[in-house]
Scaffold this motif. Structure first.
Motif, PDB file in Angstrom:
ATOM      1  N   LEU A  70       0.815  -1.217   0.000  1.00  0.00           N
ATOM      2  CA  LEU A  70       0.000   0.000   0.000  1.00  0.00           C
ATOM      3  C   LEU A  70       0.849   1.269   0.000  1.00  0.00           C
ATOM      4  CD1 LEU A  70      -2.843   1.237   0.100  1.00  0.00           C
ATOM      5  CD2 LEU A  70      -2.715   1.122   2.600  1.00  0.00           C
ATOM      6  N   ARG A  71       1.952   1.266   0.718  1.00  0.00           N
ATOM      7  CA  ARG A  71       2.781   2.475   0.845  1.00  0.00           C
ATOM      8  C   ARG A  71       3.388   2.917  -0.475  1.00  0.00           C
ATOM      9  NH1 ARG A  71       8.343   1.531   1.342  1.00  0.00           N
ATOM     10  NH2 ARG A  71       8.946  -0.677   1.341  1.00  0.00           N
ATOM     11  N   HIS A  72       3.418   2.030  -1.462  1.00  0.00           N
ATOM     12  CA  HIS A  72       4.016   2.387  -2.750  1.00  0.00           C
ATOM     13  C   HIS A  72       3.053   3.158  -3.654  1.00  0.00           C
ATOM     14  CE1 HIS A  72       7.549   0.056  -1.859  1.00  0.00           C
ATOM     15  NE2 HIS A  72       6.868  -1.068  -1.753  1.00  0.00           N
ATOM     16  N   PHE A  73       1.779   3.220  -3.284  1.00  0.00           N
ATOM     17  CA  PHE A  73       0.769   3.836  -4.153  1.00  0.00           C
ATOM     18  C   PHE A  73       0.355   5.204  -3.619  1.00  0.00           C
ATOM     19  CE2 PHE A  73       0.448  -0.667  -5.034  1.00  0.00           C
ATOM     20  CZ  PHE A  73       0.457  -0.666  -6.432  1.00  0.00           C
ATOM     21  N   ALA A  74       0.458   6.199  -4.486  1.00  0.00           N
ATOM     22  CA  ALA A  74       0.067   7.550  -4.096  1.00  0.00           C
ATOM     23  C   ALA A  74      -1.452   7.701  -4.022  1.00  0.00           C
ATOM     24  CB  ALA A  74       0.639   8.562  -5.090  1.00  0.00           C
ATOM     25  N   HIS A  75      -2.175   6.886  -4.828  1.00  0.00           N
ATOM     26  CA  HIS A  75      -3.635   7.026  -4.892  1.00  0.00           C
ATOM     27  C   HIS A  75      -4.292   5.664  -5.051  1.00  0.00           C
ATOM     28  CE1 HIS A  75      -2.914  11.318  -5.461  1.00  0.00           C
ATOM     29  NE2 HIS A  75      -2.077  10.999  -6.436  1.00  0.00           N
ATOM     30  N   VAL A  76      -5.435   5.511  -4.411  1.00  0.00           N
ATOM     31  CA  VAL A  76      -6.304   4.354  -4.611  1.00  0.00           C
ATOM     32  C   VAL A  76      -7.658   4.904  -5.043  1.00  0.00           C
ATOM     33  CG1 VAL A  76      -7.498   2.432  -3.519  1.00  0.00           C
ATOM     34  CG2 VAL A  76      -5.112   2.904  -2.930  1.00  0.00           C
ATOM     35  N   VAL A  77      -8.088   4.553  -6.245  1.00  0.00           N
ATOM     36  CA  VAL A  77      -9.337   5.086  -6.799  1.00  0.00           C
ATOM     37  C   VAL A  77     -10.343   3.953  -6.943  1.00  0.00           C
ATOM     38  CG1 VAL A  77     -10.399   6.343  -8.706  1.00  0.00           C
ATOM     39  CG2 VAL A  77      -8.032   6.837  -8.055  1.00  0.00           C
ATOM     40  N   VAL A  78     -11.512   4.147  -6.356  1.00  0.00           N
ATOM     41  CA  VAL A  78     -12.576   3.147  -6.409  1.00  0.00           C
ATOM     42  C   VAL A  78     -13.907   3.852  -6.650  1.00  0.00           C
ATOM     43  CG1 VAL A  78     -11.376   1.594  -4.800  1.00  0.00           C
ATOM     44  CG2 VAL A  78     -13.030   3.255  -3.916  1.00  0.00           C
ATOM     45  N   PRO A  79     -14.896   3.148  -7.190  1.00  0.00           N
ATOM     46  CA  PRO A  79     -16.239   3.737  -7.295  1.00  0.00           C
ATOM     47  C   PRO A  79     -16.924   3.693  -5.942  1.00  0.00           C
ATOM     48  CG  PRO A  79     -16.241   1.516  -8.176  1.00  0.00           C
ATOM     49  CD  PRO A  79     -14.818   1.816  -7.788  1.00  0.00           C
ATOM     50  N   THR A  80     -17.801   4.657  -5.702  1.00  0.00           N
ATOM     51  CA  THR A  80     -18.585   4.682  -4.471  1.00  0.00           C
ATOM     52  C   THR A  80     -20.049   4.878  -4.840  1.00  0.00           C
ATOM     53  OG1 THR A  80     -16.745   5.655  -3.245  1.00  0.00           O
ATOM     54  CG2 THR A  80     -18.907   5.798  -2.234  1.00  0.00           C
ATOM     55  N   GLN A  81     -20.900   3.999  -4.370  1.00  0.00           N
ATOM     56  CA  GLN A  81     -22.316   4.066  -4.721  1.00  0.00           C
ATOM     57  C   GLN A  81     -23.117   4.680  -3.588  1.00  0.00           C
ATOM     58  OE1 GLN A  81     -24.128   0.343  -5.817  1.00  0.00           O
ATOM     59  NE2 GLN A  81     -25.663   1.370  -7.037  1.00  0.00           N
ATOM     60  N   VAL A  82     -23.957   5.661  -3.939  1.00  0.00           N
ATOM     61  CA  VAL A  82     -24.850   6.255  -2.963  1.00  0.00           C
ATOM     62  C   VAL A  82     -25.894   5.212  -2.583  1.00  0.00           C
ATOM     63  CG1 VAL A  82     -26.531   8.079  -2.526  1.00  0.00           C
ATOM     64  CG2 VAL A  82     -24.530   8.548  -3.931  1.00  0.00           C
ATOM     65  N   PRO A  83     -26.075   4.889  -1.288  1.00  0.00           N
ATOM     66  CA  PRO A  83     -27.044   3.871  -0.886  1.00  0.00           C
ATOM     67  C   PRO A  83     -28.429   4.138  -1.450  1.00  0.00           C
ATOM     68  CG  PRO A  83     -25.681   4.516   0.981  1.00  0.00           C
ATOM     69  CD  PRO A  83     -25.359   5.457  -0.141  1.00  0.00           C
ATOM     70  N   GLY A  84     -29.042   3.090  -2.011  1.00  0.00           N
ATOM     71  CA  GLY A  84     -30.390   3.198  -2.530  1.00  0.00           C
ATOM     72  C   GLY A  84     -30.496   3.919  -3.843  1.00  0.00           C
ATOM     73  N   SER A  85     -29.376   4.162  -4.511  1.00  0.00           N
ATOM     74  CA  SER A  85     -29.406   4.917  -5.759  1.00  0.00           C
ATOM     75  C   SER A  85     -28.435   4.312  -6.747  1.00  0.00           C
ATOM     76  CB  SER A  85     -29.026   6.381  -5.506  1.00  0.00           C
ATOM     77  OG  SER A  85     -28.847   7.064  -6.727  1.00  0.00           O
ATOM     78  N   SER A  86     -28.718   4.479  -8.031  1.00  0.00           N
ATOM     79  CA  SER A  86     -27.802   4.017  -9.063  1.00  0.00           C
ATOM     80  C   SER A  86     -26.760   5.083  -9.392  1.00  0.00           C
ATOM     81  CB  SER A  86     -28.570   3.674 -10.348  1.00  0.00           C
ATOM     82  OG  SER A  86     -29.245   4.814 -10.839  1.00  0.00           O
ATOM     83  N   VAL A  87     -26.893   6.261  -8.747  1.00  0.00           N
ATOM     84  CA  VAL A  87     -25.936   7.338  -8.972  1.00  0.00           C
ATOM     85  C   VAL A  87     -24.666   7.041  -8.190  1.00  0.00           C
ATOM     86  CG1 VAL A  87     -25.479   9.792  -8.680  1.00  0.00           C
ATOM     87  CG2 VAL A  87     -27.755   9.016  -9.334  1.00  0.00           C
ATOM     88  N   LEU A  88     -23.520   7.197  -8.818  1.00  0.00           N
ATOM     89  CA  LEU A  88     -22.250   6.935  -8.158  1.00  0.00           C
ATOM     90  C   LEU A  88     -21.570   8.239  -7.783  1.00  0.00           C
ATOM     91  CD1 LEU A  88     -21.193   4.042 -10.462  1.00  0.00           C
ATOM     92  CD2 LEU A  88     -21.580   3.864  -8.022  1.00  0.00           C
TER      93      LEU A  88
END
Length: 255
Positions: free
Chosen positions: A135-153
């Motif tokens: 983990l320490r070698h990575f400047a950024h970790v990018v993941v999707p985040t879903q709003v609960p109960g919605s298809s909007v991310l």
């Protein structure tokens, strides 16, 4: 295949963005077990070939796919929740890296900005990489985040998709890769994506990154979607390429 003559290995990248599941961490097998457990928990039978179609798919979308292909659309949310619970339990008990992942990442660290672009929840990615010492070698970790109960991310803490303000959608949308490249300080066309799944390769290509496919080689048609395909990250030609990339500097702490 004679990879040493491939044009990609004569190219200088400005950043490298890696997938996590199946690329850095040997966790695709955990997803397969988790899918099977979720199917059984609801008394369902996995459709033929489902594992191939589900590889690299965001867990919420996988739950919907599981429900649709077993003709139980009303179970989509429950299957997704069950799938994630089983996966989290499995990966916590047995985090393991893919062949060559540690050597490749450590070799690139300090030479180029590094980021992870994953469809997994952030806590899974960070915990897995932390336990593997990566983990320490990575400047950024990018993941999707879903709003609960919605298809909007909604955007992960690192940033958002420039094409959809306030949203980072999961692969095969290009968002995680476009965001990761930008956070690394470069244009997507100057960055290399490293992927094991066709879903991830599609996302990276749509974002404009060059793509290195890694793992068992798929059909020629599918393999051609990547710029180059290697069997593992400790391929001698790939390690030689990594040694040629930029000067070594102090590692950048993860944000």
């Amino acid at each position: 295949m004679a990879t040493h003559a491939h044009p990609l290995l004569g190219w200088s990248s400005e950043a490298v963005v890696l997938d996590c599941d199946g690329t850095l961490m040997d966790s695709e097998r955990h997803w397969q077990v988790a899918r099977n457990r979720a199917f059984r928990e609801f008394g369902l039978t996995p459709p033929p070939g489902f594992a191939d179609r589900a590889k690299g798919v965001y867990y919420a979308d996988c739950g919907r796919l599981m429900a649709e292909e077993t003709h139980k659309p009303e179970l989509a949310d429950d299957l997704a929740r069950c799938l994630l619970e089983h996966f989290l339990s499995l990966v916590a008990d047995d985090p393991a890296t893919m062949p060559g992942a540690v050597e490749f990442v450590r070799l690139l660290a300090g030479r180029l900005p590094l980021a992870v672009a994953s469809n997994c929840p952030r806590e899974v990615v960070e915990e897995s990489l932390s336990r593997a010492g990566l983990l320490r070698h990575f400047a950024h970790v990018v993941v999707p985040t879903q709003v609960p109960g919605s298809s909007v991310l909604r955007a992960a803490p690192d940033g958002s998709d420039p094409a959809v303000p306030g949203a980072v959608r999961p692969k095969p949308w290009p968002d995680v890769y476009a965001t990761a490249a930008r956070l690394c300080g470069t244009e997507p066309e100057r960055a290399l994506a490293v992927e094991d799944s066709l879903t991830g390769i599609e996302a990276a290509r749509r974002a404009g990154l060059r793509v290195l496919g890694v793992g068992p080689r798929p059909s020629q048609e599918d393999a051609s979607r990547a710029d180059l395909w290697v069997s593992a990250l400790h391929s001698p030609e790939l390690l030689a390429w990594a040694r040629q990339q930029g000067p070594r500097q102090a590692d950048t702490p993860t944000t």
